[in-house]
Design an enzyme around this catalytic site. Structure first.
Site, mmCIF file in Angstrom:
data_model
loop_
_atom_site.group_PDB
_atom_site.id
_atom_site.type_symbol
_atom_site.label_atom_id
_atom_site.label_comp_id
_atom_site.label_asym_id
_atom_site.label_seq_id
_atom_site.Cartn_x
_atom_site.Cartn_y
_atom_site.Cartn_z
ATOM 1 N N GLU A 70 40.067 36.059 42.048
ATOM 2 C CA GLU A 70 40.287 35.041 41.024
ATOM 3 C C GLU A 70 40.701 33.735 41.691
ATOM 4 O OE1 GLU A 70 41.641 37.131 36.852
ATOM 5 O OE2 GLU A 70 43.182 36.218 38.111
ATOM 6 N N CYS A 71 39.978 32.666 41.398
ATOM 7 C CA CYS A 71 40.310 31.316 41.853
ATOM 8 C C CYS A 71 40.466 31.279 43.373
ATOM 9 C CB CYS A 71 41.545 30.792 41.137
ATOM 10 S SG CYS A 71 41.683 28.987 41.160
ATOM 11 N N GLY A 72 41.693 31.286 43.906
ATOM 12 C CA GLY A 72 41.866 31.276 45.350
ATOM 13 C C GLY A 72 41.227 32.472 46.022
ATOM 14 N N TYR A 88 38.540 33.967 44.908
ATOM 15 C CA TYR A 88 37.117 33.652 44.860
ATOM 16 C C TYR A 88 36.726 32.740 46.019
ATOM 17 C CZ TYR A 88 32.882 31.438 42.785
ATOM 18 O OH TYR A 88 31.629 30.942 42.535
ATOM 19 N N THR A 145 35.444 34.492 40.617
ATOM 20 C CA THR A 145 35.321 33.378 39.696
ATOM 21 C C THR A 145 36.577 32.524 39.752
ATOM 22 O OG1 THR A 145 35.167 32.805 37.343
ATOM 23 C CG2 THR A 145 36.184 34.891 37.869
#
Length: 441
Positions: free
Chosen positions: A330-332, A334, A433
């Protein structure tokens, strides 16, 4: 369970001092011997960690846009068990949320109305005096579902200034629960992205004690306790998780680069019988091979890109894990699963190369808001077609990516249903993502 009494600390706008007052109240009441719990309205990874430090007990996020009422009741029932008093913290302005049906906007007022918590309104009175009463009156009358229990004045310049403000508030019958003078020492430090995490704050315990002492001397704590009301709706709780555990044994990246995991997910996963096994990518630790799934959460990998690029055991371990078992970022996380990450100085660092994306913190683009994702394929977050509600908050931008739909993670819309197209990536057992999942819808 016996429903604890609660209040929600809110303000007419951001930057008024909600966090200062919330933490001061939480710590001051805990020091008196009360069993205090914190709650944060809406998506936020930072404030709940400070609540936990102030109260000595875990805090949770509750979100009327992202979560069903039964989901919120379940999270609250689990988190508030054994509590005597709940000091919840609002987000942005009291009525600020997305456009939507009443009660489902994500605004702090919706949360106060749902759980029956009176509102302590923090008024930043710098720059005005009697006119502050007009702001308080508007907040008291705009939404008949909520009750303003009283106000705490912030940024009071002098005793004369306080008298003038109180004169206006007396005209509308608004109780003044306390007043805080201008004091830069009460402000918590900020850094990267304007966010400083609890574990990074120097002398945190001393800072919290100083806040508690100031609030105890400046706010009528007995009046605050008397204003609290029993928490409603906990009897409606169902034994359900906002996001079911992605595996029985979850290898969770956990260090200064990967720290953004919602407490309600971890609590629900453990309650469902899952085991969470933390490991540190920055310490060059691989995910334990006997786990069922590897989860790389958000955080600040851009601050540690060089160390991550040099963490050969971590990289080899994740690649080996991904050959047979799911890995999600998730985010970082990703960004780390991608091919390269460019830091703020413009230096590109090779990452794991498991997803066809390259990101850059040097080329900043602010992304913020709720998202509703529809999964395109089966994975650890659910089967294809599952709808997840969450949010994005990041400055990093994508500088190169595979645009093919067959490589995408999910179809994405914003809170108003505007189509944002396909987002994230999924290659084999690896997915990622920028989207942070809050709950299933």
């Amino acid at each position: 369970m016996t429903a604890p009494r609660g209040l929600l600390v809110a303000a007419p706008r951001s930057g008024s001092g909600k966090t200062t007052v919330t933490l001061g109240l939480q710590r001051a009441l805990a020091r008196r011997g009360h069993a205090v719990r914190g709650v944060k309205n809406g998506p936020d990874y930072i404030d709940p960690a400070f609540h936990a430090a102030a109260t000595g007990a875990p805090s949770v996020n509750l979100d009327t846009f992202a979560m069903a009422d039964a989901t919120m009741a379940a999270i609250a029932a689990r988190a508030l068990d054994g509590a005597e008093i709940v000091i919840a913290e609002g987000s942005m302005g009291l009525f600020d949320g997305v456009r939507g049906e009443t009660g489902r906007t994500g605004a702090s007022a919706d949360l106060a109305a749902l759980f029956g918590w009176p509102v302590v309104l923090v008024l930043d009175v710098s720059g005005h005096a009697q006119s502050a009463a007009a702001v308080a009156l508007g907040c008291a009358r705009l939404d008949p579902r909520i009750t303003i229990a009283g106000v705490v004045l912030n940024q009071v310049a002098s005793p004369r200034h306080r008298r003038l403000v109180e004169d206006g508030l007396a005209r509308i019958g608004m109780p003044v629960l306390g007043a805080l003078a201008r004091d830069a020492g009460l402000v918590l430090p900020e850094r990267h992205l304007g966010l400083v995490q609890a574990h990074e704050t120097a002398d945190l315990e001393a800072r919290l004690d100083a806040l508690a002492e100031t609030v105890a001397a400046s706010v009528d704590l007995d009046a605050v306790l008397a204003a609290a009301a029993p928490t409603r709706g906990l009897a409606d709780a169902e034994d359900r998780a906002a996001l079911p555990p992605p595996g029985q044994r979850i290898a969770l990246g956990r260090d200064a680069a990967f720290s953004f995991v919602y407490p309600h997910h971890l609590a629900a996963w453990r309650a469902a019988g899952a085991e969470i096994v933390p490991f540190s990518p920055l310490a060059d630790e691989p995910p334990p091979a006997d786990c069922d799934v590897c989860w790389l959460p958000g955080g600040y990998p851009e601050l540690h890109a060089g160390r991550l690029a040099a963490a050969t055991r971590f990289q080899a371990g994740v690649r080996a894990f991904a050959r047979t078992k799911p890995v999600h970022g998730e985010c970082g996380g990703y960004m780390t699963l991608g091919r390269a990450l460019t830091d703020a100085d413009g230096v590109a660092h090779p990452m794991l190369g498991l997803l066809p994306v390259e990101t850059s913190f040097a080329k900043r683009r602010f992304n913020l808001g709720y998202r509703v994702a529809t999964l395109l394929r089966d994975g650890p977050l659910g089967r294809a077609g599952t709808r997840l509600v969450g949010h994005e908050f990041h400055y990093a931008s994508i500088v190169a990516r595979d645009e093919a739909r067959e490589a995408a993670f999910a179809d994405m819309v914003d809170a108003e249903g505007t189509d944002l197209g396909a987002a994230g990536h999924r290659v084999g057992a690896v997915s990622g993502t920028f989207f942070h999942a809050i709950a299933r819808r």
